[in-house]
Enzyme design. Structure first.
Site, PDB file in Angstrom:
ATOM      1  N   SER A  26       0.785  -1.233   0.000  1.00 49.88           N
ATOM      2  CA  SER A  26       0.000   0.000   0.000  1.00 49.88           C
ATOM      3  C   SER A  26       0.818   1.285   0.000  1.00 49.88           C
ATOM      4  O   SER A  26       0.237   2.372  -0.097  1.00 49.88           O
ATOM      5  CB  SER A  26      -0.966   0.006   1.187  1.00 49.88           C
ATOM      6  OG  SER A  26      -2.056  -0.848   0.902  1.00 49.88           O
ATOM      7  N   TYR A  72     -10.766   2.929   5.189  1.00 49.75           N
ATOM      8  CA  TYR A  72      -9.704   2.557   4.250  1.00 49.75           C
ATOM      9  C   TYR A  72     -10.265   1.598   3.204  1.00 49.75           C
ATOM     10  O   TYR A  72     -10.670   0.481   3.539  1.00 49.75           O
ATOM     11  CB  TYR A  72      -8.574   1.903   5.038  1.00 49.75           C
ATOM     12  CG  TYR A  72      -7.268   1.729   4.310  1.00 49.75           C
ATOM     13  CD1 TYR A  72      -6.293   2.715   4.365  1.00 49.75           C
ATOM     14  CD2 TYR A  72      -6.998   0.570   3.588  1.00 49.75           C
ATOM     15  CE1 TYR A  72      -5.066   2.548   3.728  1.00 49.75           C
ATOM     16  CE2 TYR A  72      -5.792   0.398   2.948  1.00 49.75           C
ATOM     17  CZ  TYR A  72      -4.823   1.385   3.020  1.00 49.75           C
ATOM     18  OH  TYR A  72      -3.625   1.218   2.374  1.00 49.75           O
ATOM     19  N   SER A  73     -10.306   2.015   1.960  1.00 54.07           N
ATOM     20  CA  SER A  73     -10.903   1.215   0.897  1.00 54.07           C
ATOM     21  C   SER A  73      -9.998   1.187  -0.326  1.00 54.07           C
ATOM     22  O   SER A  73      -9.709   2.231  -0.924  1.00 54.07           O
ATOM     23  CB  SER A  73     -12.274   1.783   0.508  1.00 54.07           C
ATOM     24  OG  SER A  73     -12.773   1.129  -0.642  1.00 54.07           O
ATOM     25  N   ASN A  74      -9.570  -0.006  -0.719  1.00 52.98           N
ATOM     26  CA  ASN A  74      -8.721  -0.141  -1.892  1.00 52.98           C
ATOM     27  C   ASN A  74      -9.425   0.271  -3.181  1.00 52.98           C
ATOM     28  O   ASN A  74      -8.779   0.628  -4.169  1.00 52.98           O
ATOM     29  CB  ASN A  74      -8.215  -1.583  -2.006  1.00 52.98           C
ATOM     30  CG  ASN A  74      -7.163  -1.898  -0.958  1.00 52.98           C
ATOM     31  OD1 ASN A  74      -6.204  -1.169  -0.780  1.00 52.98           O
ATOM     32  ND2 ASN A  74      -7.364  -2.990  -0.231  1.00 52.98           N
ATOM     33  N   GLY A  87       3.048  -0.872   3.980  1.00 52.49           N
ATOM     34  CA  GLY A  87       2.295  -1.724   3.077  1.00 52.49           C
ATOM     35  C   GLY A  87       2.603  -3.176   3.332  1.00 52.49           C
ATOM     36  O   GLY A  87       3.656  -3.508   3.875  1.00 52.49           O
TER      37      GLY A  87
END
Length: 373
Positions: free
Chosen positions: A71, A178-180, A317
């Site tokens: 990330s 938190y959203s990809n 990440g």
């Protein structure tokens, strides 16, 4: 902005730092396979490694090795969007729907909300709700399911469409989650606004100007440049504990939310340049570093207040087999970057994460102390 921002840096090991070497050895002792770490501060540059590059071998991880940054890719993606804002190609507070009309996004969702995780959009990698309910996303999750699909190619649209069909977590701009999905939409937005690929724009505006020759936007390629350590994923399959080498896999399942490969030197160069104002105009850098009150997340970067009252900027990440670290003071003069690879230790994931978190906090304290006011 300047067309050439590359600064040649010293690659020697630098001063002896036994406290740092001891800390990374503790990470290995807690169950990880290998660590490589790089620190730049007022004492110069220090690089070190511990553990092994590959299970069954004796060689330590190369201190100039490539690794999957997970990330931390989001910080690169956010910086790229903001570079395009500076060029006038994207509006930070423009509805994302203006650039991506094919998805029917809520018109209240702005580009800023994608970068700050305040859109409310469901994450395509799944969500955990406040009551503990786990709702899977559109990609294979864990264990054998993930292993069976590790070389499958996903198009970005395949990732986001199932997520957009799920109920939103909250009204746009009213909360943080938190959203990809946000960052794959950011990739598609970059491509729509520029009529060039995400990788091309990353090379044009960030990798090229900074001379980041060790950093790769892999798209669907499973390859990782040499030298590199190996990452390993331990999982249960039909009641048996298995450990798989996850060095090579197709990272298209995470796309611009976490697919990039880099080195500790390149992460230092990138984050130092970003924090010191070499990549973005001051007003946009200030926007990037303005944290949401819930989790301290700005635009692609966490703003962390240290116990002594100082501030550091960071993004870490990780996914199956890999973890990466990237920290800096606000002026970019002091950085900590590195990688951790997991091994074959049969530890439950919370215990492994807890051990890593403890030593990570120690590393941050060793390097940054009370931070910079």
């Amino acid at each position: 902005m300047s067309e050439s921002l590359h600064t040649v840096t010293n690659t020697d090991a630098g001063p002896d730092r036994p406290e740092l070497q001891k800390a990374i050895q503790e990470i290995v002792d807690s169950g990880f396979a290998g660590v490589q770490l790089r620190v730049h501060d007022e004492r110069g540059q220090w690089v070190g490694s511990a553990g092994v590059s590959e299970l069954g071998g004796a060689a330590k991880p190369a201190t100039n090795g490539h690794f999957r940054i997970g990330s931390i890719t989001k910080t690169f993606t956010a910086a790229l969007v903001l570079r395009l804002v500076a060029e006038g190609r994207i509006g930070l507070d423009t509805p994302a729907d203006d650039y991506l009309p094919e998805f029917g996004l809520d018109r209240r969702i702005t580009v800023r909300m994608l970068l700050q995780h305040t859109s409310g959009l469901f994450s395509f990698t799944g969500e955990v709700y406040e009551d503990g309910t786990v709702v899977p996303g559109g990609v294979p999750g864990v264990g054998k399911e993930w292993m069976d699909n590790q070389f499958r190619t996903y198009r970005p649209e395949e990732l986001v469409r199932p997520a957009l069909a799920k109920p939103a977590r909250f009204e746009p701009g009213t909360d943080w989650n938190y959203s990809n999905t946000n960052y794959v939409l950011a990739r598609l937005l970059i491509e729509q606004a520029t009529d060039r690929s995400y990788a091309e724009e990353m090379r044009r505006l960030i990798l090229g100007p900074l001379g980041l020759t060790g950093t790769v936007v892999p798209d669907a390629s499973p390859e990782i440049p040499e030298p590199h350590a190996h990452g390993y994923y331990g999982y249960e399959d039909a009641g048996q504990w298995k450990v798989a080498d996850t060095t090579r896999f197709n990272p298209s399942w995470i796309s611009a939310a976490g697919d990039m490969i880099s080195t500790s030197q390149d992460l230092h160069t990138f984050f130092s340049a970003l924090m010191s104002g070499k990549l973005l105009p001051s007003p946009l850098l200030a926007e990037m570093r303005t944290p949401h009150p819930k989790m301290g997340y700005g635009l692609g970067v966490f703003v962390e207040e240290l116990d002594g009252g100082g501030t550091i900027l960071q993004h870490n990440g990780g996914f199956w087999g890999w973890a990466a670290l990237m920290y800096s003071t606000p002026d970019g003069r002091k950085t900590l970057t590195g990688s951790v690879t997991s091994g074959e230790a049969k530890l439950d994931w919370p215990a492994l994460v807890g051990a890593f978190e403890k030593v990570k906090q120690r590393l941050v304290k060793e390097v940054f102390g009370d931070g910079q006011r």
